[in-house]
Design a protein around this motif. Structure first.
Motif, PDB file in Angstrom:
ATOM      1  N   VAL A   1       0.848  -1.193   0.000  1.00  0.00           N
ATOM      2  CA  VAL A   1       0.000   0.000   0.000  1.00  0.00           C
ATOM      3  C   VAL A   1       0.889   1.251   0.000  1.00  0.00           C
ATOM      4  O   VAL A   1       1.864   1.334   0.742  1.00  0.00           O
ATOM      5  N   LYS A   2       0.532   2.238  -0.829  1.00  0.00           N
ATOM      6  CA  LYS A   2       1.316   3.468  -0.918  1.00  0.00           C
ATOM      7  C   LYS A   2       0.551   4.702  -0.439  1.00  0.00           C
ATOM      8  O   LYS A   2       1.147   5.692  -0.055  1.00  0.00           O
ATOM      9  N   ARG A   3      -0.765   4.633  -0.469  1.00  0.00           N
ATOM     10  CA  ARG A   3      -1.587   5.729   0.036  1.00  0.00           C
ATOM     11  C   ARG A   3      -2.569   5.148   1.041  1.00  0.00           C
ATOM     12  O   ARG A   3      -3.288   4.204   0.727  1.00  0.00           O
ATOM     13  N   LEU A   4      -2.622   5.755   2.221  1.00  0.00           N
ATOM     14  CA  LEU A   4      -3.394   5.142   3.309  1.00  0.00           C
ATOM     15  C   LEU A   4      -4.127   6.198   4.134  1.00  0.00           C
ATOM     16  O   LEU A   4      -3.545   7.199   4.535  1.00  0.00           O
TER      17      LEU A   4
ATOM     18  N   ARG B   1       6.424   7.053  12.923  1.00  0.00           N
ATOM     19  CA  ARG B   1       6.999   8.017  11.976  1.00  0.00           C
ATOM     20  C   ARG B   1       7.966   7.328  11.007  1.00  0.00           C
ATOM     21  O   ARG B   1       8.094   7.722   9.844  1.00  0.00           O
ATOM     22  N   ARG B   2       8.665   6.295  11.476  1.00  0.00           N
ATOM     23  CA  ARG B   2       9.600   5.585  10.604  1.00  0.00           C
ATOM     24  C   ARG B   2       8.877   4.959   9.413  1.00  0.00           C
ATOM     25  O   ARG B   2       9.415   4.892   8.313  1.00  0.00           O
ATOM     26  N   PHE B   3       7.664   4.499   9.644  1.00  0.00           N
ATOM     27  CA  PHE B   3       6.914   3.829   8.584  1.00  0.00           C
ATOM     28  C   PHE B   3       6.232   4.814   7.636  1.00  0.00           C
ATOM     29  O   PHE B   3       5.889   4.461   6.512  1.00  0.00           O
ATOM     30  N   GLU B   4       6.019   6.043   8.093  1.00  0.00           N
ATOM     31  CA  GLU B   4       5.337   7.017   7.240  1.00  0.00           C
ATOM     32  C   GLU B   4       6.120   7.288   5.963  1.00  0.00           C
ATOM     33  O   GLU B   4       5.539   7.596   4.917  1.00  0.00           O
ATOM     34  N   GLY B   5       7.451   7.171   6.038  1.00  0.00           N
ATOM     35  CA  GLY B   5       8.274   7.420   4.858  1.00  0.00           C
ATOM     36  C   GLY B   5       8.105   6.375   3.773  1.00  0.00           C
ATOM     37  O   GLY B   5       8.560   6.572   2.635  1.00  0.00           O
TER      38      GLY B   5
ATOM     39  N   GLY C   1       1.512   8.896   0.657  1.00  0.00           N
ATOM     40  CA  GLY C   1       0.623   9.754   1.423  1.00  0.00           C
ATOM     41  C   GLY C   1      -0.058   8.967   2.525  1.00  0.00           C
ATOM     42  O   GLY C   1      -0.444   7.817   2.332  1.00  0.00           O
ATOM     43  N   ILE C   2      -0.198   9.573   3.714  1.00  0.00           N
ATOM     44  CA  ILE C   2      -0.871   8.929   4.837  1.00  0.00           C
ATOM     45  C   ILE C   2      -1.549  10.006   5.686  1.00  0.00           C
ATOM     46  O   ILE C   2      -0.971  11.066   5.936  1.00  0.00           O
TER      47      ILE C   2
END
Length: 250
Positions: free
Chosen positions: A58-61, A93-97, A101-102
Motif C-alpha cells: 500500500v502506498k496511500r493510506l 513516523r519511521r513507517f510514514e516514509g 501519502g498517509i
C-alpha cells in the motif's frame, strides 16, 4: 485502515480492518501476550496495521481510529503524554516514509465497530472467524530503559522466562538415594521435611499428591516454562480461565 484495541480480564487484543478501493475487506486480529495500557494497545494496533500495509504494498493510506489521544498525537495536535507514547509515535513516523501519502482521522466508536469486534476477539481469546488473519504478539514493539510496569488489580498471567538455574530436583534425589544433606542445619531440616512429599520411581523424582496420592512428575524450571508456553501461546492456544490454565499444567 481502521484500528482499535481492547483489554479485559482474559487478556489484551487489537483489531485491524483494511478496506480496499474496490471495497474488499481484510480483517486482522492481534492477540497480545504482555501487559499494556489502553493507549499502548491502540498504538500497537496502529503500528502493526502500518506493518501490514507496507507488506501489502500500500502506498496511500487513510487511517481511522476512535482513540482521541492517539489520533491527535499522530497529527501533532497534542503533545506526548509519556516517554512510551513518544516512543510509539517515533516508531510510527519511521513507517510514514514508506507511503506516498498517509492521513490520520478520528472517528466515533459507532463508525469503528468492525475493528472493535476484532479487538474483542483478540482480548477474549475466543475462536477466530473464517477469513480473519490472526497474529500473536509476545513482546512490545518498543523498548524502554528502566521501564516499570504497574500490574492492574485483576487476575493476570505473567510468564517470565528465567535465566538458566541449577536443577532444583537434585537435592531431593541426592537425599533420597544417599541421605546426603546440606552443611547448613536449617537447610537440612527444611530438606528432610519437604522430602516426605517426594519419592523416586524408575529414577524420576515424583511428588505425592496430598489427597489422592497421585504421583506427579517433577520437571526442571526450564521445562516448566516451555510447558506453559506450549499451552498458552501455541497456534492452538488455550482459552481457559487463568487458574484453570495453571491447573492444566500441573
Amino acid at each position: 485502515m481502521y484500528f482499535d484495541g481492547a483489554l479485559n480480564i482474559n487478556g489484551v487484543g487489537a483489531g485491524i480492518l483494511f478496506i480496499t478501493p474496490t471495497k474488499d475487506k481484510l480483517r486482522y486480529v492481534l492477540r497480545i501476550h504482555f501487559l499494556a495500557s489502553n493507549n499502548a494497545v491502540e498504538y500497537e494496533a496502529c503500528l502493526h496495521g502500518l506493518h501490514i500495509a507496507v507488506e501489502l504494498g500500500v502506498k496511500r493510506l487513510m487511517v481511522y481510529g476512535d482513540s482521541t489521544l492517539v489520533i491527535n498525537q499522530l497529527n501533532k495536535d497534542w503533545s506526548y503524554s509519556s516517554e512510551k507514547m513518544d516512543s510509539y509515535c517515533a516508531e510510527i513516523r519511521r513507517f510514514e516514509g514508506k507511503f506516498y501519502g498517509i492521513e490520520y482521522h478520528h472517528v466515533a466508536r459507532d463508525h469503528n465497530q468492525i475493528a472493535d469486534q476484532l479487538s474483542k476477539i483478540g482480548s477474549s481469546r475466543t475462536a477466530v472467524l473464517l477469513g480473519v488473519f490472526i497474529q500473536d504478539l509476545l513482546v512490545p514493539s518498543i523498548k524502554e530503559e528502566n521501564e516499570v510496569v504497574e500490574v492492574p488489580p485483576t487476575e493476570q498471567l505473567v510468564l517470565v522466562v528465567p535465566s538458566p538455574v541449577a536443577d532444583w530436583r537434585e537435592q531431593f534425589v541426592k537425599y533420597l538415594t544417599s541421605a546426603k544433606v546440606p552443611a547448613d542445619k536449617t537447610e537440612t531440616e527444611r530438606l528432610i521435611c519437604q522430602s516426605k512429599h517426594y519419592v523416586l520411581a524408575d529414577g524420576n523424582l515424583m511428588r505425592k499428591s496430598a489427597k489422592e496420592g497421585i504421583l506427579q512428575k517433577c520437571i526442571t524450571q526450564g521445562e516448566g516454562v516451555k510447558l506453559l508456553l506450549e499451552i498458552h501461546s501455541s497456534s492452538c492456544s488455550n482459552h481457559a480461565a487463568l487458574r484453570n490454565l495453571v491447573d492444566k499444567a500441573f
